[in-house]
Every structure is written in C-alpha cells, then in structure tokens.
Design an enzyme around this catalytic site. Structure first.
Site, mmCIF file in Angstrom:
data_model
loop_
_atom_site.group_PDB
_atom_site.id
_atom_site.type_symbol
_atom_site.label_atom_id
_atom_site.label_comp_id
_atom_site.label_asym_id
_atom_site.label_seq_id
_atom_site.Cartn_x
_atom_site.Cartn_y
_atom_site.Cartn_z
ATOM 1 C CD GLU A 53 66.953 -34.791 13.662
ATOM 2 O OE1 GLU A 53 67.274 -33.888 13.756
ATOM 3 O OE2 GLU A 53 66.202 -35.515 14.578
ATOM 4 C CB CYS A 94 72.568 -28.954 10.918
ATOM 5 S SG CYS A 94 72.703 -29.526 12.594
HETATM 6 P P1 NAD Z 1 73.524 -34.666 1.875
HETATM 7 O O1 NAD Z 1 71.921 -34.640 1.940
HETATM 8 O O2 NAD Z 1 74.153 -34.247 0.520
HETATM 9 O O3 NAD Z 1 73.976 -36.198 2.129
HETATM 10 C C1 NAD Z 1 73.602 -36.888 3.450
HETATM 11 C C2 NAD Z 1 73.480 -38.322 2.986
HETATM 12 O O4 NAD Z 1 72.640 -38.468 2.222
HETATM 13 C C3 NAD Z 1 74.758 -39.043 2.708
HETATM 14 O O5 NAD Z 1 74.932 -40.251 3.213
HETATM 15 C C4 NAD Z 1 74.455 -39.138 1.115
HETATM 16 O O6 NAD Z 1 75.202 -40.322 0.624
HETATM 17 C C5 NAD Z 1 72.832 -39.381 0.919
HETATM 18 N N1 NAD Z 1 72.487 -38.910 -0.302
HETATM 19 C C6 NAD Z 1 73.048 -38.123 -1.114
HETATM 20 N N2 NAD Z 1 72.067 -37.852 -2.069
HETATM 21 C C7 NAD Z 1 71.278 -38.831 -1.997
HETATM 22 C C8 NAD Z 1 70.028 -39.311 -2.718
HETATM 23 N N3 NAD Z 1 69.839 -38.539 -4.078
HETATM 24 N N4 NAD Z 1 69.269 -40.102 -2.299
HETATM 25 C C9 NAD Z 1 69.596 -40.678 -1.125
HETATM 26 N N5 NAD Z 1 70.567 -40.588 -0.423
HETATM 27 C C10 NAD Z 1 71.529 -39.431 -0.946
HETATM 28 O O7 NAD Z 1 73.853 -33.871 2.955
HETATM 29 P P2 NAD Z 1 75.099 -33.082 3.371
HETATM 30 O O8 NAD Z 1 75.580 -31.958 2.244
HETATM 31 O O9 NAD Z 1 75.980 -34.440 3.282
HETATM 32 O O10 NAD Z 1 74.880 -32.324 4.766
HETATM 33 C C11 NAD Z 1 74.623 -31.175 4.743
HETATM 34 C C12 NAD Z 1 73.344 -30.721 5.207
HETATM 35 O O11 NAD Z 1 72.703 -31.547 6.287
HETATM 36 C C13 NAD Z 1 73.046 -29.442 5.661
HETATM 37 O O12 NAD Z 1 71.700 -28.913 5.049
HETATM 38 C C14 NAD Z 1 72.715 -29.518 7.171
HETATM 39 O O13 NAD Z 1 71.938 -28.482 7.850
HETATM 40 C C15 NAD Z 1 72.092 -30.700 7.013
HETATM 41 N N6 NAD Z 1 72.420 -31.247 8.519
HETATM 42 C C16 NAD Z 1 71.388 -31.542 9.466
HETATM 43 C C17 NAD Z 1 71.937 -31.800 10.762
HETATM 44 C C18 NAD Z 1 70.616 -32.251 11.786
HETATM 45 O O14 NAD Z 1 70.684 -32.930 12.795
HETATM 46 N N7 NAD Z 1 69.426 -31.753 11.523
HETATM 47 C C19 NAD Z 1 72.751 -32.513 11.123
HETATM 48 C C20 NAD Z 1 73.968 -32.270 10.194
HETATM 49 C C21 NAD Z 1 73.690 -31.561 8.965
#
Ligand code: NAD
Length: 457
Positions: free
Chosen positions: A211, A245
């Site tokens: 997502e 998002c």
């Molecule tokens: P992120 O990708 O930085 O982090 C999300 C999760 O991934 C966290 O739990 C984090 O610990 C983990 N993570 C971070 N780096 C990682 C790695 N290298 N390997 C494995 N896991 C890792 O995202 P964010 O900044 O927390 O969220 C923002 C983004 O999420 C925006 O792009 C937004 O559009 C998207 N988003 C999408 C939805 C949806 O339903 N499609 C909902 C909310 C947010």
C-alpha cells in the site's frame, strides 16, 4: 527472545490449528475491540502527542475505522469462511467443486506513521479474521501511539499468536526476514521502501500487499460546483495537515474558473481553520523536522496565494495554496505529503491529462464535474488505485470498496471482505464420488481420441 525463537513459536502455534476455528477468531476480534475502546482516551492522547490530532479526527480516521472494521468482520465472518460452490465442468462430472478460503500462516504487517493506529490494526483485523498469526511492526516515528498499541496488543494476545516488534524498520525488517520465511508481507508506506520490501520478499517467494503513495491529482472542471469542490478538497487535503496517502496532491482547475476556485478555497480554509490555524485546536502538525524541512523547501516552487507561515519549533505549517508552479519543479516531482497545495490551471482535457501522465498510476484520482460524459472520460482515461467524483478520500471509508493502488502506488487491496481475501488462500477443492468410475479416463487411451475431444476443449 530472538526473532528466530519467537517466529518458530508462532509457526508452531499456527500449526497447532488453534487459529482455525471461527469462534476463536471472533473471540480475538471482540477482545481486541474491547481493549481498544477501554484505551480510547490513551489513544487520543498519543495521537495528539504524535500528530496533534483532535479526538474527533482520531475517531473518524483511526479508532472508529478499526472498530468499524472489527464489527463488519464479526457480522460477516460466518459467510466469508464458507466454501464457495462453483459449477463443475463436463469432464469432471459427477464431482463437485468449491473454493475454500484457508489462512496463509504467519504474516508480517508493517505500518507507517501518518495514521499509525489504523494502518497497523486495520490489516490486523483482516489477518485475524482469516485465521493467521501476525507479527506487527509499527512505525518508529509515532512513538506515543506505538506505545499505546503495544500495551493493547500485549494485553489481549499471547506473542506466539500476535507479536509486536518495534524498532528502526531498516534494521528490524531485514533481520525478521533473514530469520524466517513469512507467508505474506503486508506493507504500507513509501514507494521507495516498498521496492526494498518487494525485493526482499521476492528472494523468498513471499507474496506481498504493498500500500504505497504517489501524487494523487484532483481535477476541477469548468462546470464543477465550485463551492462544494472547495469544501470537499479542503476537508480532504488539510486533514492530518495533508499527511494522507490519498490527499489531493495538486489541483488542475479549468482556466475559466481558476480565480473563483482559488478565492473560494481560501474562504473555506479560513472558515475551517480560522485566521490562525496554529491555535485553532484541530489542525495537525508535521511528524518530524526532516519532513518539515522537506516541505518548507517546496515553498519556493511557486507564488504563495494563501498561507505560507510556519514554525519549526512547533512543526507547524499553515494550509498553503501555491500558484505559478512549474510542472518540472521539485514539488511536482514527488508526493507532497503535507499541507501545501499547488493549484495549476489547464485549458483542455489533453493538456490536463498530459500533466497527470507525468506521474502515472496515482493511488487516487479526483474529478469535480457536473457533466456525466466528462466524468466518464476522466475515469476511463486516468488509471488510478481508486477514484471519487465530486468527492475526495471518502472512498476509503466504504469497506465494500477495495482500497489499494496500482503500478507504483501499490499491489493488492484491502478493507472489509477484501482484507479477509488478502489474508486467505483460495484453495480449489474438487470432490469426486468413488462411484461411478468409468474406464474411459484410464489408460490405454487408444481409440478414445474423439471422445476426449468432445469432453475437453
Ligand atoms: P516509510 O516507508 O518510511 O516507513 C513505513 C514503515 O517501513 C515503517 O514501519 C518503517 O519502520 C519501515 N521501514 C523504513 N525503512 C525500511 C527499510 N529500509 N526496510 C524495511 N522497512 C523499513 O513510510 P513513511 O514515511 O512511514 O510513510 C509515508 C508514505 O507512506 C507516503 O508515501 C504515503 O503515501 C504512504 N502511505 C500509503 C498509504 C496507503 O494506504 N497506500 C497509507 C499511508 C501512507
């Protein structure tokens, strides 16, 4: 406990069959709902601390959403788990055919910080309903909410069934995946990290739901109801200070109504958030200084039509309208994910379409128009995860609609029954009586070709 021993215990628990009964699943969902409601105040306080969310916003977009998802699952689980009978083809008669949903096993759910509660627990509801064991990995960037969720999860579940694993995602997730092959990974977050997860999962042939995000365009046609469009766009865009998002990322407004739309949108912002949103009590804050600095750097990418004030100490950025934005400027290259809204004008359908096509397959697409033919043309010609006509973001609040992206905005979908399906394997079952047992289907086949041609093909 090491990840390996935790995950081995979970695998054993799943293999014991404890999660198979529908009664067990319902009990777990009820207990989760009770514990959430018991902690409602603590959840509100945590989300205020992490993101300055008001209790009303928390209920609509976090707690209430999860409680609603649990209620739907409790009501419909008996129907969801039933094997679905399908017709049997001629060759296989007199067998009967059905599709049996079965749990996947031990699954991993990874959530981001912007809706830290519901984006971790909503998929959990589907995973429990489908009979899985689950490892929950919350975001490290919403620590107060993560602490309350840990308390809730640990009060309700044994860690061999539902485990809560915290820490820096970049080190925790690879360690988990090195220790263990999950049966599914459900990830919500940025497209950049989504790619990393997808690669790690591919190594183990683990299926994924991703997502992700993207730039969701919002078109305001010349015939749109400008007042309604302004209100609905403002509600969607400045909820959680734009850190959604599916927020309208930028506006494409028909040149003939550009000025009246901008005036109306400014009026609505003042009505919703007062002259000083910093003190209005229900306007969010940016999650951290890294995101704050990124967002403030975009302010120079256009002329400030409204807003533009900020305060780094408070992580506050005013709802801001930007005009005269070049389409190759940084703000138009990446998902904004904050309270800045570029308003671009267009003269023709083709012109607007070509701007949208620079960031294809957005998570959402919005069009405001009173014209059914225009609506149809837009929906047909802009591929997107989901869409609203004369509305924004509310499609995600209907559990009967699958929520997910396409292409770079995601893989797979969930909510309601779609969550149950995401966390289930659809097992095809053919049941054949032992009588009759015609010799035709056994060797030798010589002389049976014409009959086989009638039966197959
Ligand atoms: P992120 O990708 O930085 O982090 C999300 C999760 O991934 C966290 O739990 C984090 O610990 C983990 N993570 C971070 N780096 C990682 C790695 N290298 N390997 C494995 N896991 C890792 O995202 P964010 O900044 O927390 O969220 C923002 C983004 O999420 C925006 O792009 C937004 O559009 C998207 N988003 C999408 C939805 C949806 O339903 N499609 C909902 C909310 C947010």
């Amino acid at each position: 406990m090491s990840y390996l021993s935790l995950l081995t215990k979970m695998r054993e628990y799943f293999a014991s069959g404890a999660t198979q009964s529908v009664e067990f699943r319902k009990q777990q969902l009820q207990r989760l709902r009770d514990e959430i409601l018991k902690n409602e105040q603590a959840i509100n306080e945590a989300l205020y601390q992490d993101l300055h969310k008001s209790p009303e916003e928390v209920w609509v977009s976090e707690t209430g959403l999860v409680v609603g998802e649990i209620n739907v699952a409790l009501k419909q689980l008996d129907a969801w788990v039933k094997p679905r009978r399908v017709r049997t083809n001629l060759l296989n008669l007199p067998s009967s055919s059905s599709i049996l949903p079965e749990p996947l096993g031990v699954v991993l759910i990874i959530a981001p910080w912007n809706y830290p509660f519901q984006l971790l627990l909503n998929p959990l509801v589907g995973a429990i309903a489908a009979g899985n064991c689950v490892v929950l990995k919350p975001s490290e960037y919403a620590p107060a909410t993560a602490a309350v969720m840990k308390k809730i999860i640990e009060a309700v579940f044994d860690s061999s069934y539902i485990a809560y694993v915290e820490g820096d995602g970049a080190s925790v997730v690879p360690s988990l995946l090195e220790s263990f092959r999950f049966d599914h990974i459900f990830y919500t977050g940025s497209t950049t990290v989504g790619r990393i997860i997808y690669k790690m999962a591919a190594d183990q042939l683990t299926p994924v739901t991703l997502e992700l995000g993207g730039k969701s365009p919002c078109v305001v046609e010349a015939d749109a109801s400008i007042n309604v469009a302004a209100k609905r766009i403002a509600l969607a865009k400045w909820n959680n200070a734009g850190q959604i998002c599916v927020a309208p990322d930028y506006i494409l407004v028909h040149a003939s109504v550009r000025d009246s739309f901008l005036q109306e949108l400014k009026k609505v912002i003042l009505n919703f958030f007062t002259e000083n949103p910093a003190t209005c009590g229900h306007y969010g804050r940016i999650i951290n200084s890294k995101q704050f600095d990124r967002l403030v750097s975009y302010l120079k990418d256009g002329s400030i039509y409204h807003g533009g004030h900020y305060d780094r100490e408070q992580l506050y950025i005013e709802p801001t309208l930007l005009t005269e934005v070049a389409i190759d400027s940084p703000i138009m290259q990446q998902e904004i994910f904050g309270p800045l809204l570029p308003v671009l004008s267009y003269n023709s359908f083709e012109e607007a379409k070509s701007i949208i096509a620079r960031n294809p397959n957005p998570l959402a697409f919005y069009v405001y128009t009173e014209n059914r033919a225009h609506e149809k043309a837009w929906l047909q010609q802009v591929p997107a995860g989901g869409a609203c006509v004369n509305n924004s973001i509310f499609h995600l609040l209907n559990h009967r609609l699958p929520f997910g992206g396409r292409g770079t905005s995601g893989v797979g979908a969930y909510h309601g029954k779609y969550s149950f399906d995401t966390f289930s394997h659809q097992k095809s079952v053919l049941r054949t009586p032992t009588w009759p047992d015609p010799a035709l289907k056994y060797p030798p086949f010589k002389g049976k070709l014409n009959l086989l041609k009638k039966l197959i093909g």
